[in-house]
Scaffold this active site. Sequence first.
Site, PDB file in Angstrom:
ATOM      1  N   PRO A   1       0.766  -1.294  -0.137  1.00  0.00           N
ATOM      2  CA  PRO A   1       0.251   0.061   0.004  1.00  0.00           C
ATOM      3  C   PRO A   1       1.044   1.226  -0.135  1.00  0.00           C
ATOM      4  CG  PRO A   1      -0.522  -1.611   1.545  1.00  0.00           C
ATOM      5  CD  PRO A   1       0.645  -2.050   1.235  1.00  0.00           C
ATOM      6  N   HIS A   2       0.569   2.207  -0.734  1.00  0.00           N
ATOM      7  CA  HIS A   2       1.169   3.331  -1.041  1.00  0.00           C
ATOM      8  C   HIS A   2       0.481   4.515  -1.267  1.00  0.00           C
ATOM      9  CE1 HIS A   2       1.199   1.687  -4.881  1.00  0.00           C
ATOM     10  NE2 HIS A   2       1.359   2.867  -5.354  1.00  0.00           N
TER      11      HIS A   2
END
Length: 155
Positions: free
Chosen positions: A66-67
């Site tokens: 996740p980013h």
Amino acid sequence: MNLTELLNESCTLCHADIVSKKRALELASDTLAGQSGTPAAEQIFSGLLNRERLGSTGIGDGVAIPHCRLPDCQQAMALLMTLATPIDFDAIDNRPVDLLCVLLVPEDGAEEHLQTLAGLAELFSQSEVREQLRACEQSPQLFQTIQQLAGAQRA
């Protein structure tokens, strides 16, 4: 940037007891928000959730990255988390995820963001890296292991 430059021991969580993607992103947001130079937990969570709505960051083999880029983020930083029980993450291979590496980058860090993501994807594509991280029993051990593995990748 290499993961060793983005991660500190307080952002390394081993065997987190999480039951959903949303809860994993909340825990990551709360943990990252406690670091200096980071936005509030709500802003981090919103950024990560909005990115997930564009498409899952589950890259396969039980791994998700996740980013997001955030305007109030002062410097790139990461969080590494293993889960006690794998969770559904809508990954590209439809397998549950038990290894997450969350990345936050300043809004103006687009190029850095892409290069770091590519490096993380390369690191976590290695089965021996995934196996060694999953074998860790405590957060300090997880931190030391990723430091060695990511440092070896850079060398």
